[in-house]
Design a protein around this motif. Sequence first.
Motif, PDB file in Angstrom:
ATOM      1  N   LEU A  31       7.165  -3.142  -6.273  1.00 23.94           N
ATOM      2  CA  LEU A  31       7.620  -4.531  -6.222  1.00 23.94           C
ATOM      3  C   LEU A  31       8.115  -5.028  -7.588  1.00 23.94           C
ATOM      4  O   LEU A  31       8.571  -6.160  -7.707  1.00 23.94           O
ATOM      5  CB  LEU A  31       6.487  -5.437  -5.727  1.00 23.94           C
ATOM      6  N   GLY A  32       8.012  -4.190  -8.612  1.00 24.78           N
ATOM      7  CA  GLY A  32       8.489  -4.568  -9.935  1.00 24.78           C
ATOM      8  C   GLY A  32       7.432  -5.133 -10.856  1.00 24.78           C
ATOM      9  O   GLY A  32       7.740  -5.615 -11.941  1.00 24.78           O
ATOM     10  N   ILE A  33       6.188  -5.077 -10.423  1.00 24.27           N
ATOM     11  CA  ILE A  33       5.096  -5.580 -11.254  1.00 24.27           C
ATOM     12  C   ILE A  33       4.574  -4.400 -12.068  1.00 24.27           C
ATOM     13  O   ILE A  33       3.679  -3.671 -11.633  1.00 24.27           O
ATOM     14  CB  ILE A  33       3.998  -6.216 -10.390  1.00 24.27           C
ATOM     15  N   ILE A  34       5.185  -4.223 -13.234  1.00 20.31           N
ATOM     16  CA  ILE A  34       4.844  -3.105 -14.107  1.00 20.31           C
ATOM     17  C   ILE A  34       4.486  -3.643 -15.491  1.00 20.31           C
ATOM     18  O   ILE A  34       4.879  -4.756 -15.848  1.00 20.31           O
ATOM     19  CB  ILE A  34       6.006  -2.101 -14.204  1.00 20.31           C
ATOM     20  N   PRO A  35       3.732  -2.876 -16.261  1.00 17.16           N
ATOM     21  CA  PRO A  35       3.378  -3.336 -17.611  1.00 17.16           C
ATOM     22  C   PRO A  35       4.620  -3.703 -18.426  1.00 17.16           C
ATOM     23  O   PRO A  35       5.627  -3.004 -18.405  1.00 17.16           O
ATOM     24  CB  PRO A  35       2.651  -2.130 -18.204  1.00 17.16           C
ATOM     25  N   GLY A  36       4.527  -4.859 -19.095  1.00 15.30           N
ATOM     26  CA  GLY A  36       5.625  -5.359 -19.914  1.00 15.30           C
ATOM     27  C   GLY A  36       6.468  -6.428 -19.238  1.00 15.30           C
ATOM     28  O   GLY A  36       7.159  -7.182 -19.906  1.00 15.30           O
ATOM     29  N   GLU A  37       6.412  -6.518 -17.921  1.00 13.37           N
ATOM     30  CA  GLU A  37       7.185  -7.531 -17.190  1.00 13.37           C
ATOM     31  C   GLU A  37       6.515  -8.899 -17.289  1.00 13.37           C
ATOM     32  O   GLU A  37       5.296  -8.995 -17.333  1.00 13.37           O
ATOM     33  CB  GLU A  37       7.330  -7.160 -15.710  1.00 13.37           C
ATOM     34  N   VAL A  38       7.330  -9.939 -17.301  1.00 12.63           N
ATOM     35  CA  VAL A  38       6.817 -11.312 -17.314  1.00 12.63           C
ATOM     36  C   VAL A  38       6.879 -11.864 -15.896  1.00 12.63           C
ATOM     37  O   VAL A  38       7.900 -11.736 -15.221  1.00 12.63           O
ATOM     38  CB  VAL A  38       7.623 -12.201 -18.280  1.00 12.63           C
ATOM     39  N   VAL A  39       5.774 -12.439 -15.455  1.00 15.43           N
ATOM     40  CA  VAL A  39       5.712 -13.055 -14.133  1.00 15.43           C
ATOM     41  C   VAL A  39       5.366 -14.535 -14.298  1.00 15.43           C
ATOM     42  O   VAL A  39       4.720 -14.930 -15.262  1.00 15.43           O
ATOM     43  CB  VAL A  39       4.682 -12.370 -13.215  1.00 15.43           C
ATOM     44  N   GLU A  40       5.823 -15.335 -13.357  1.00 20.50           N
ATOM     45  CA  GLU A  40       5.539 -16.776 -13.370  1.00 20.50           C
ATOM     46  C   GLU A  40       4.828 -17.148 -12.081  1.00 20.50           C
ATOM     47  O   GLU A  40       5.245 -16.741 -10.991  1.00 20.50           O
ATOM     48  CB  GLU A  40       6.827 -17.568 -13.493  1.00 20.50           C
ATOM     49  N   ILE A  41       3.752 -17.913 -12.205  1.00 21.77           N
ATOM     50  CA  ILE A  41       3.029 -18.394 -11.033  1.00 21.77           C
ATOM     51  C   ILE A  41       3.754 -19.624 -10.512  1.00 21.77           C
ATOM     52  O   ILE A  41       3.947 -20.598 -11.246  1.00 21.77           O
ATOM     53  CB  ILE A  41       1.568 -18.770 -11.384  1.00 21.77           C
ATOM     54  N   LEU A  42       4.147 -19.590  -9.251  1.00 21.02           N
ATOM     55  CA  LEU A  42       4.861 -20.720  -8.657  1.00 21.02           C
ATOM     56  C   LEU A  42       3.956 -21.579  -7.792  1.00 21.02           C
ATOM     57  O   LEU A  42       4.069 -22.795  -7.804  1.00 21.02           O
ATOM     58  CB  LEU A  42       6.037 -20.206  -7.820  1.00 21.02           C
ATOM     59  N   GLN A  43       3.077 -20.931  -7.042  1.00 20.24           N
ATOM     60  CA  GLN A  43       2.234 -21.683  -6.112  1.00 20.24           C
ATOM     61  C   GLN A  43       0.940 -20.921  -5.871  1.00 20.24           C
ATOM     62  O   GLN A  43       0.940 -19.699  -5.780  1.00 20.24           O
ATOM     63  CB  GLN A  43       2.979 -21.867  -4.788  1.00 20.24           C
ATOM     64  N   ASP A  44      -0.140 -21.653  -5.780  1.00 24.53           N
ATOM     65  CA  ASP A  44      -1.456 -21.086  -5.508  1.00 24.53           C
ATOM     66  C   ASP A  44      -1.958 -21.738  -4.224  1.00 24.53           C
ATOM     67  O   ASP A  44      -2.373 -22.896  -4.231  1.00 24.53           O
ATOM     68  CB  ASP A  44      -2.384 -21.387  -6.690  1.00 24.53           C
ATOM     69  N   ALA A  45      -1.881 -21.006  -3.119  1.00 27.43           N
ATOM     70  CA  ALA A  45      -2.256 -21.568  -1.824  1.00 27.43           C
ATOM     71  C   ALA A  45      -3.763 -21.861  -1.780  1.00 27.43           C
ATOM     72  O   ALA A  45      -4.560 -21.108  -2.335  1.00 27.43           O
ATOM     73  CB  ALA A  45      -1.889 -20.615  -0.703  1.00 27.43           C
ATOM     74  N   PRO A  46      -4.143 -22.948  -1.139  1.00 26.71           N
ATOM     75  CA  PRO A  46      -5.564 -23.301  -1.054  1.00 26.71           C
ATOM     76  C   PRO A  46      -6.330 -22.400  -0.089  1.00 26.71           C
ATOM     77  O   PRO A  46      -5.734 -21.669   0.699  1.00 26.71           O
ATOM     78  CB  PRO A  46      -5.527 -24.743  -0.537  1.00 26.71           C
ATOM     79  N   PHE A  47      -7.651 -22.467  -0.177  1.00 25.77           N
ATOM     80  CA  PHE A  47      -8.560 -21.780   0.743  1.00 25.77           C
ATOM     81  C   PHE A  47      -8.378 -20.267   0.737  1.00 25.77           C
ATOM     82  O   PHE A  47      -8.454 -19.609   1.774  1.00 25.77           O
ATOM     83  CB  PHE A  47      -8.416 -22.324   2.171  1.00 25.77           C
ATOM     84  N   GLY A  48      -8.101 -19.693  -0.421  1.00 24.15           N
ATOM     85  CA  GLY A  48      -7.999 -18.242  -0.526  1.00 24.15           C
ATOM     86  C   GLY A  48      -6.695 -17.647  -0.033  1.00 24.15           C
ATOM     87  O   GLY A  48      -6.614 -16.449   0.204  1.00 24.15           O
ATOM     88  N   GLY A  49      -5.686 -18.483   0.109  1.00 25.48           N
ATOM     89  CA  GLY A  49      -4.381 -18.014   0.567  1.00 25.48           C
ATOM     90  C   GLY A  49      -3.644 -17.250  -0.520  1.00 25.48           C
ATOM     91  O   GLY A  49      -4.159 -17.044  -1.619  1.00 25.48           O
ATOM     92  N   PRO A  50      -2.424 -16.816  -0.235  1.00 26.16           N
ATOM     93  CA  PRO A  50      -1.676 -16.007  -1.196  1.00 26.16           C
ATOM     94  C   PRO A  50      -1.193 -16.793  -2.415  1.00 26.16           C
ATOM     95  O   PRO A  50      -1.160 -18.018  -2.414  1.00 26.16           O
ATOM     96  CB  PRO A  50      -0.484 -15.504  -0.380  1.00 26.16           C
ATOM     97  N   ILE A  51      -0.839 -16.037  -3.442  1.00 26.86           N
ATOM     98  CA  ILE A  51      -0.300 -16.594  -4.676  1.00 26.86           C
ATOM     99  C   ILE A  51       1.185 -16.259  -4.714  1.00 26.86           C
ATOM    100  O   ILE A  51       1.558 -15.085  -4.585  1.00 26.86           O
ATOM    101  CB  ILE A  51      -1.025 -15.990  -5.891  1.00 26.86           C
ATOM    102  N   LYS A  52       2.031 -17.264  -4.865  1.00 24.89           N
ATOM    103  CA  LYS A  52       3.476 -17.048  -4.914  1.00 24.89           C
ATOM    104  C   LYS A  52       3.890 -16.899  -6.376  1.00 24.89           C
ATOM    105  O   LYS A  52       3.549 -17.745  -7.202  1.00 24.89           O
ATOM    106  CB  LYS A  52       4.208 -18.222  -4.274  1.00 24.89           C
ATOM    107  N   ILE A  53       4.600 -15.799  -6.674  1.00 23.56           N
ATOM    108  CA  ILE A  53       5.019 -15.540  -8.044  1.00 23.56           C
ATOM    109  C   ILE A  53       6.522 -15.247  -8.097  1.00 23.56           C
ATOM    110  O   ILE A  53       7.138 -14.957  -7.075  1.00 23.56           O
ATOM    111  CB  ILE A  53       4.254 -14.357  -8.667  1.00 23.56           C
ATOM    112  N   LYS A  54       7.052 -15.328  -9.314  1.00 18.91           N
ATOM    113  CA  LYS A  54       8.439 -14.934  -9.558  1.00 18.91           C
ATOM    114  C   LYS A  54       8.411 -13.798 -10.569  1.00 18.91           C
ATOM    115  O   LYS A  54       7.786 -13.902 -11.620  1.00 18.91           O
ATOM    116  CB  LYS A  54       9.249 -16.097 -10.116  1.00 18.91           C
ATOM    117  N   VAL A  55       9.074 -12.709 -10.235  1.00 10.10           N
ATOM    118  CA  VAL A  55       9.213 -11.573 -11.141  1.00 10.10           C
ATOM    119  C   VAL A  55      10.673 -11.134 -11.045  1.00 10.10           C
ATOM    120  O   VAL A  55      11.220 -11.038  -9.954  1.00 10.10           O
ATOM    121  CB  VAL A  55       8.234 -10.424 -10.802  1.00 10.10           C
TER     122      VAL A  55
END
Length: 76
Positions: A31-55
């Motif tokens: 998915l492109g999540i490799i060491p050295g890449e910068v990711v941004e947190i966009l949304q943190d769903a409540p109640f243990g839901g998924p985390i939306k990120i931009k990479v």
Amino acid sequence: MKTLKDLRPGEKAKVLAVEGCEEIKQKLYDLGIIPGEVVEILQDAPFGGPIKIKVHDYYLALRRKEASCILVEESK
């Protein structure tokens, strides 16, 4: 050490390492999540839901279990 799960919406971080079983590591690398890449947190769903990120130039939704395998260093 912080993980992607510890960050809040609007924060950016550089991936330091991906831990966990080989299956999860390979999925995240694909998915492109490799060491050295910068990711941004966009949304943190409540109640243990998924985390939306931009990479790179695309968006992903990660399970919290997956996000807890990604070690990060906050960046500005």
